[in-house]
Design an enzyme around this catalytic site. Structure first.
Site, PDB file in Angstrom:
ATOM      1  NE  ARG A  15      -3.649  -0.125   2.593  1.00 54.81           N
ATOM      2  CZ  ARG A  15      -3.998   0.180   3.847  1.00 54.81           C
ATOM      3  NH1 ARG A  15      -3.619  -0.593   4.840  1.00 54.81           N
ATOM      4  NH2 ARG A  15      -4.717   1.258   4.094  1.00 54.81           N
ATOM      5  N   GLY A  80       3.164 -15.251   7.362  1.00 56.82           N
ATOM      6  CA  GLY A  80       2.524 -14.836   8.608  1.00 56.82           C
ATOM      7  C   GLY A  80       3.531 -14.538   9.706  1.00 56.82           C
ATOM      8  CE1 TYR A 103       4.320  -7.691  14.657  1.00 57.61           C
ATOM      9  CE2 TYR A 103       2.641  -6.028  14.241  1.00 57.61           C
ATOM     10  CZ  TYR A 103       2.987  -7.323  14.571  1.00 57.61           C
ATOM     11  OH  TYR A 103       2.005  -8.234  14.808  1.00 57.61           O
ATOM     12  CG  ASN A 359      39.325  35.442   7.616  1.00 57.71           C
ATOM     13  OD1 ASN A 359      38.387  35.468   8.395  1.00 57.71           O
ATOM     14  ND2 ASN A 359      39.318  36.070   6.457  1.00 57.71           N
ATOM     15  CB  ALA A 362      33.713  36.664   0.220  1.00 52.93           C
ATOM     16  CG  ASN A 368      36.496  18.764  -3.774  1.00 54.21           C
ATOM     17  OD1 ASN A 368      35.966  19.453  -4.646  1.00 54.21           O
ATOM     18  ND2 ASN A 368      35.816  17.937  -3.015  1.00 54.21           N
ATOM     19  NE  ARG A 422      46.039  39.822  -8.062  1.00 47.39           N
ATOM     20  CZ  ARG A 422      45.820  40.367  -6.878  1.00 47.39           C
ATOM     21  NH1 ARG A 422      44.941  39.849  -6.054  1.00 47.39           N
ATOM     22  NH2 ARG A 422      46.463  41.449  -6.520  1.00 47.39           N
TER      23      ARG A 422
END
Ligand code: UD1
Ligand code: MG
Length: 447
Positions: A15, A80, A103, A359, A362, A368, A422
């Site tokens: 069900r 059963g 149960y 630290n 942002a 990874n 960079r």
């Protein structure tokens, strides 16, 4: 008295309309069968046997995840409840003690109820857990004479008078293990369902001059799950209970009705959980930590004084030491952050260790994954990771080192060094002004 726990979990649960075996459907982010196991742990069982059938392999995996020592036995065909219990016989050969039958689809039995059953065993050979049902429906009925349970009659086989009985069978019962297994061996299937009923053992035991008695519990404890609607009702009940328990344990929650708990969530006293926080499996939050609004946590540990969120995501393997700050839109996976480390904004930290007081600026990302393997990033104590740093793992940023904002760091940065990865900036005097004038002139020519 040593206890063996037998959990019946072979049913498919047609069900539910699902490919998943019923006992693997989840309440509180844990499979139903785990709730039954945990309920049974209240009696500190020496042995745990789960009877699986539909989806037995998946059920075995789930059971082992919660109890490594549990034995899973197979009931290939569901004939059963007595037949199901009989499948536990080989696993319990030679076991001396009591057996408790639960149960796998009945998650809310309380520890106190099971203790009451264990106590009642001093008075009766078989103790059955019953309840007064608001609507007895098709539950098995407990036929009593005074304190004695004479027999259990299934609804299908019951007379009008028996159907009028309000005291119902929960299915939970307790007896000496050897006796129980002996009795289930003698159960036949000559009844309206053609099934081997566990409930028949009561009459069989009485015929041997043994006694049976009943312990009662709240109906809500015996809530069994057969449909998606019942699963949802169970989830709501679980959450209500978990919220109430957390408040009782001294957790501060201004809007508990919006917080979602898992079965194994542990939160310390005076921790603060703000609105709309979701705890997946395996979360511990120590006293005095603060989980701010709209955060999602799973498989993680948050230490005292740490602040998480708002809008943070802690995934499995996250370990936050004391006073760590994890801010908005930060995702952390399989990573440890040392005491006082901070990652306050817009970052992904995966497969990493971050030293104390480091630290993370942002927009930092630990790169990874190379498409096949996962690699680790190590960030030393007091390191300063400039905003928008890409840390291409495997890579190490040393203690007290820095990375320049916008860097793509592909090589280790030694202790105390600056890693700058960079393109160098070039300024072209007057270029912007001349460029804009040229564009505007072109537009004017087009009309
Ligand atoms: C059973 C009881 C009934 C009680 C009710 C409470 C019997 C004969 N009847 O009825 O008196 O009021 O529970 O909810 O015991 N299972 C197996 N293998 C099987 C059959 C069942 O593992 O061959 C498991 C099911 O997955 C389920 C539990 O045993 O978790 C109970 O079986 P179910 O078929 O739901 O029994 P009910 O007819 O509800
Ligand atoms: Mg049932």
């Amino acid at each position: 008295m040593p206890i063996a726990l037998i959990v019946l979990a072979a049913g498919q649960g047609t069900r539910m309309n699902s490919d998943l075996p019923k006992v693997l459907h989840e309440v509180g982010a844990a499979p139903l069968v785990a709730h039954a196991l945990r309920a049974g742990w209240a009696l500190e069982p020496e042995r745990v046997v789960v009877v699986a059938g539909h989806g037995a392999e998946a059920v075995t995996r789930a059971v082992r995840a919660w109890d490594e020592t549990a034995e899973v036995v197979l009931q290939a065909e569901q004939k059963g409840t007595a037949h199901a219990v009989a499948q536990a016989a080989p696993a319990l050969a030679g076991f001396a003690g009591d057996a408790l039958v639960l149960y796998g689809d009945t998650p809310f039995i309380r520890p106190g109820t099971l203790s009451a059953m264990a106590e009642a065993r001093a008075r009766h050979d078989i103790v059955v857990l019953g309840f007064e049902a608001a609507d007895p429906g098709r539950y098995g009925r407990l036929v009593m004479r005074g304190e004695e349970l004479l027999r259990i009659v299934e609804w299908k086989d019951a007379s009008e008078n028996e159907r009028a009985i309000g005291l119902c069978n929960s299915g939970v019962l307790m007896a000496d293990a050897a006796l129980l297994l002996d009795l289930v061996g003698g159960v036949g299937n000559d009844n309206a369902s053609g099934e081997y009923y566990l409930t028949d053992i009561v009459a069989l035991a009485r015929a041997r001059g043994l006694s049976a008695g009943v312990v009662t519990c709240e109906e809500s404890e015996t809530l069994g799950i057969n449909t998606r609607a019942e699963l949802l009702a169970a989830e709501r009940l679980f959450q209500d209970r978990a919220r109430a328990a957390a408040l009782e344990d001294g957790v501060s929650m201004p809007a508990p009705e919006t917080v979602h708990f898992a079965l194994d969530t542990v939160i310390g006293r005076d921790a603060v959980v703000e609105p709309h926080v979701v705890f997946g499996p395996g979360v511990t939050v120590e006293s005095g930590a603060r989980i701010r609004a709209f955060s999602h946590l799973e498989g993680c540990h948050v230490s005292r004084g740490a602040v998480v969120g708002p809008f943070a995501r802690l995934r499995p393997g996250t370990e936050l030491a004391e006073d760590v700050h994890v801010g908005n839109f930060v995702e952390i996976k399989n990573a440890t952050l040392g005491e006082g480390a901070k990652a306050n904004h817009l970052s992904y930290i995966g497969d990493a260790s971050v030293g104390e007081r480091a630290n993370i600026g942002a927009g930092t990302v630990t790169c990874n994954y190379d498409g096949v393997f996962k690699h680790r990033t190590e960030i030393g104590a007091r390191a300063f990771i400039g905003s928008d740093t890409m840390l291409v793992a495997p890579v190490r940023v040393g203690e007290g080192a820095m990375t320049a904002s916008g860097s793509v760091i592909t090589q280790d940065v030694p202790d105390g060094a600056l890693g700058l990865g960079r393109a160098a900036q070039v300024n072209k005097p007057g270029f912007a002004r001349r460029f804009m004038e040229r564009l505007k002139a072109a537009k004017a020519r087009q009309g």
